[in-house]
Structure formats: C-alpha cells, structure tokens
Design an enzyme around this catalytic site. Structure first.
Site, PDB file in Angstrom:
ATOM      1  N   LEU A  19       2.343   3.571  -3.483  1.00 16.65           N
ATOM      2  CA  LEU A  19       1.921   2.757  -4.623  1.00 16.65           C
ATOM      3  C   LEU A  19       1.041   1.586  -4.202  1.00 16.65           C
ATOM      4  O   LEU A  19       0.018   1.313  -4.821  1.00 16.65           O
ATOM      5  CB  LEU A  19       3.145   2.218  -5.361  1.00 16.65           C
ATOM      6  CG  LEU A  19       3.788   3.125  -6.404  1.00 16.65           C
ATOM      7  CD1 LEU A  19       5.110   2.528  -6.852  1.00 16.65           C
ATOM      8  CD2 LEU A  19       2.862   3.319  -7.590  1.00 16.65           C
ATOM      9  N   ASP A  38       1.021  -4.899   5.081  1.00 18.35           N
ATOM     10  CA  ASP A  38       2.048  -3.889   5.322  1.00 18.35           C
ATOM     11  C   ASP A  38       2.629  -4.121   6.705  1.00 18.35           C
ATOM     12  O   ASP A  38       1.878  -4.266   7.678  1.00 18.35           O
ATOM     13  CB  ASP A  38       1.480  -2.475   5.223  1.00 18.35           C
ATOM     14  CG  ASP A  38       2.574  -1.442   4.989  1.00 18.35           C
ATOM     15  OD1 ASP A  38       2.648  -0.909   3.864  1.00 18.35           O
ATOM     16  OD2 ASP A  38       3.354  -1.174   5.925  1.00 18.35           O
ATOM     17  N   ASP A  75       5.706  -9.566   7.972  1.00 23.48           N
ATOM     18  CA  ASP A  75       6.892  -9.195   7.205  1.00 23.48           C
ATOM     19  C   ASP A  75       7.081 -10.203   6.073  1.00 23.48           C
ATOM     20  O   ASP A  75       7.401 -11.369   6.312  1.00 23.48           O
ATOM     21  CB  ASP A  75       8.099  -9.204   8.135  1.00 23.48           C
ATOM     22  CG  ASP A  75       9.413  -8.878   7.447  1.00 23.48           C
ATOM     23  OD1 ASP A  75       9.399  -8.588   6.232  1.00 23.48           O
ATOM     24  OD2 ASP A  75      10.456  -8.927   8.129  1.00 23.48           O
ATOM     25  N   ASN A 102       4.780  -5.507  -3.824  1.00 26.98           N
ATOM     26  CA  ASN A 102       5.174  -4.106  -3.874  1.00 26.98           C
ATOM     27  C   ASN A 102       6.090  -3.709  -2.712  1.00 26.98           C
ATOM     28  O   ASN A 102       6.768  -2.692  -2.786  1.00 26.98           O
ATOM     29  CB  ASN A 102       3.906  -3.242  -3.867  1.00 26.98           C
ATOM     30  CG  ASN A 102       4.189  -1.770  -3.782  1.00 26.98           C
ATOM     31  OD1 ASN A 102       4.650  -1.153  -4.740  1.00 26.98           O
ATOM     32  ND2 ASN A 102       3.959  -1.184  -2.612  1.00 26.98           N
ATOM     33  N   TYR A 174      19.571  -1.709  -4.379  1.00 20.05           N
ATOM     34  CA  TYR A 174      18.218  -1.564  -4.907  1.00 20.05           C
ATOM     35  C   TYR A 174      18.161  -1.961  -6.383  1.00 20.05           C
ATOM     36  O   TYR A 174      17.267  -2.693  -6.806  1.00 20.05           O
ATOM     37  CB  TYR A 174      17.783  -0.112  -4.723  1.00 20.05           C
ATOM     38  CG  TYR A 174      16.394   0.213  -5.207  1.00 20.05           C
ATOM     39  CD1 TYR A 174      15.275  -0.189  -4.492  1.00 20.05           C
ATOM     40  CD2 TYR A 174      16.205   0.976  -6.360  1.00 20.05           C
ATOM     41  CE1 TYR A 174      13.990   0.142  -4.922  1.00 20.05           C
ATOM     42  CE2 TYR A 174      14.936   1.306  -6.801  1.00 20.05           C
ATOM     43  CZ  TYR A 174      13.835   0.894  -6.080  1.00 20.05           C
ATOM     44  OH  TYR A 174      12.570   1.224  -6.509  1.00 20.05           O
ATOM     45  N   LYS A 178      16.045  -5.076  -7.919  1.00 23.82           N
ATOM     46  CA  LYS A 178      15.017  -4.874  -8.933  1.00 23.82           C
ATOM     47  C   LYS A 178      15.339  -5.639 -10.214  1.00 23.82           C
ATOM     48  O   LYS A 178      14.424  -6.103 -10.905  1.00 23.82           O
ATOM     49  CB  LYS A 178      14.862  -3.380  -9.220  1.00 23.82           C
ATOM     50  CG  LYS A 178      14.260  -2.592  -8.064  1.00 23.82           C
ATOM     51  CD  LYS A 178      12.940  -3.178  -7.596  1.00 23.82           C
ATOM     52  CE  LYS A 178      12.215  -2.293  -6.604  1.00 23.82           C
ATOM     53  NZ  LYS A 178      10.955  -2.885  -6.111  1.00 23.82           N
TER      54      LYS A 178
END
Length: 312
Positions: A19, A38, A75, A102, A174, A178
């Site tokens: 994504l 990243d 990071d 993301n 998770y 979120k």
C-alpha cells in the site's frame, strides 16, 4: 494545467512495498515531491535485518518516471528517528505539506495466547509510529502558521483497518492499535484545524504482504486489475492530500476495489431511563436482557452489516 499536488512535498511511511508503495507512486504522479520511508525489514512481523533497498527502489522508481523523491530508512516507532524523517523533508523541500502514515507489522495471536512483546511491538509500530511522525509534522505546521499569521497547508492521512470496525479474533493487538489510530486522527483533526491542517483515516482492503493469509483463497483475475490491488486505495490518499479535500477533516473512510464508504461516528442504538434515582440490577435486567436477546448471536457492530463484512 498543473497536477493537483504540484509544488507540495510529502512523506509516506512504510512505502517500500504494498500500500505504501502504491500511495507514494500516486502522490508523485499527482505532482508531489515524496520522501519514501521504509525500515526495510523482510518479515511482516518486523523480523529480519533492516534494509535500505525497499525505500531506495521506490524512490528510484519515482525519479525514473520524472518525479522528485528520496529515501529514508529510519524506524518511525523511534521518536528521534521520526523527528529526523520530518526534518529531512523540510530540509530537502523547504517544508512538509503531506504526511501519510502507513507503516505497520503483524504479530497475530489469540488474546489468551498473546505475549507481552507481541502486544507491545504492534502497538509501538502502528500507534506510536503514527503519533511520532504526526507530532513532529504538527509542530512544523503550527510554527509555520504562527510565522505566517494564519492557516498553512497540511494534510495527514492515517491508516486504520476494518479489524477495528468489525473485530478480528486473532488480532487483539492490531485491532486495538487501529482503533487507537482513529482516536489519534480525530483528536489531531480538532487540534490542527485552526492552523489549516486536516487529518483523516482510511481503512483499506488490499492484497499485500500484510494480508497474504487473509486473501490467500481469493484468486487474482486473469485479466484486468485485481480487485484487491493497492492501486484501488492510492487515489483516495491522493485526493485527501490535495487542496480539493480542504473540507474533509476528522473522517474515517473505507476503500477497496472500486468501493468507498464514509463511516459515521457511533450513534446511540437504544436509550433507557431509570424510573428511580438510579438503576438497580433488576431494572437493568428487565431492560437490557430482552434488548440483546432480540439481536443475532455474536453481532456487536452495525458496521459489519453496513460494510458487507463477513464475521467469522
């Protein structure tokens, strides 16, 4: 006619694959200069040696297409490295206009088996990572607004998940992260609106390294774009980053395969008033037990019906 993001600069975290990569490419296509962030660990659980290759490859891809991009391999769950990421964008491009959060990892386990480290690691990368970059971007926009004596341009796009909306039995860490990201987004939206900055969250559904198990049984089409391709999500991120979305703030949007849903904030489904000074156990039993007895077993979120989600 200039592209909608012409002259703007952006950061996309977790942009080396999936994504994030699709989002970085889309922002660049729309005219933005992009910092591709990243950390580059090969494991979707955050394991393995960090690598510069994923971020550098996407940045090179943007430049090869005529865009402006550079890589950052820090990071974002580290407070200082997140600071350096924002400072890099400002130093290279003169300012930061768009932040797309993301980056994330998975460490799935049922709640009765999950270790402390599995919980902490996912919360750290997702929720703390979103906070870290948002904190320094917000400080940058606030300082610019004070210097300018009025609103400036700023956009935050955060990545939540349908795991928060409808639950996910094997992902308590998770789903919690979120859900926290949605709370972070709405709080940020309220805090930064006076500076001209918007903050929104998306719940994307896409076939990536993170979701390879979830969509393993769904075949890719022989022709045309995969309904679960990340490229279905990227245009919404481009829109939310653009001037056209100036009035979109504090919103949660679900997107996948040509479908977009705007999610309302929770609404009151039923209301009961005590006939006494306060509720007694017996009164609550008489009111709530029949109310829930009429609902399907296991159904807890109206969002599951609204979004057409299958509950396992």
């Amino acid at each position: 006619m200039s592209p909608p993001l012409d002259g703007l600069s952006a950061i996309v975290t977790g942009a080396g694959r999936g994504l994030g990569r699709a989002e970085a490419l889309e922002l660049a296509r729309l005219g933005a200069a992009v910092v591709v962030n990243d950390y580059g660990q090969p494991g979707r659980d955050g394991s393995g040696e960090a690598s510069t290759a994923p971020a550098e490859q996407v940045a090179a891809e943007i430049r090869a297409a005529g865009g402006t991009s550079l890589a950052h391999t820090g990071d974002v769950s580290d407070f200082e490295q997140a600071r350096q990421l924002v400072e890099l964008a400002v130093a290279e491009f003169g300012r930061l206009d768009v932040l797309v959060n993301n980056a994330g990892i998975l460490r799935d386990r049922m709640v009765f088996s999950m270790t402390e480290d599995e919980w902490d690691a996912v919360i750290r990368v997702h929720l703390k990572g979103h906070f870290n970059t948002s904190r320094f971007a917000a400080a940058h926009w606030r300082a610019r607004s004070k210097a300018a004596g009025g609103p400036v341009y700023g956009r935050i796009v955060n990545t939540s998940s349908e795991a928060f909306l409808a639950g996910s039995a094997g992902q308590p860490n998770y789903a919690a992260a979120k859900g926290g990201i949605v709370g972070l987004t709405t709080s940020t939206a309220l805090a930064l609106a006076k500076y001209g900055v918007t903050a929104n969250a998306i719940c994307p559904r896409a076939r990536t390294r993170m979701t390879e198990d979830v969509f393993a049984g769904l075949e890719r089409p022989e022709r045309g774009l995969d309904p679960l391709a990340p490229e279905h999500v990227a245009p919404l991120v481009g829109y939310l980053a653009s001037p056209a979305a100036a009035r979109v703030n504090g919103q949660l949007l679900v997107v996948h395969g040509g479908m977009l849903a705007v999610v309302e904030r929770p609404r009151v489904a039923a209301k009961f008033d005590s006939k006494q000074d306060t509720f007694s156990y017996d009164e609550l039993d008489a009111l709530l037990t029949p109310h829930y007895a009429e609902r399907p077993d296991g159904e807890t979120f109206a969002a599951a019906e609204v979004l057409g989600l299958k509950r396992e």
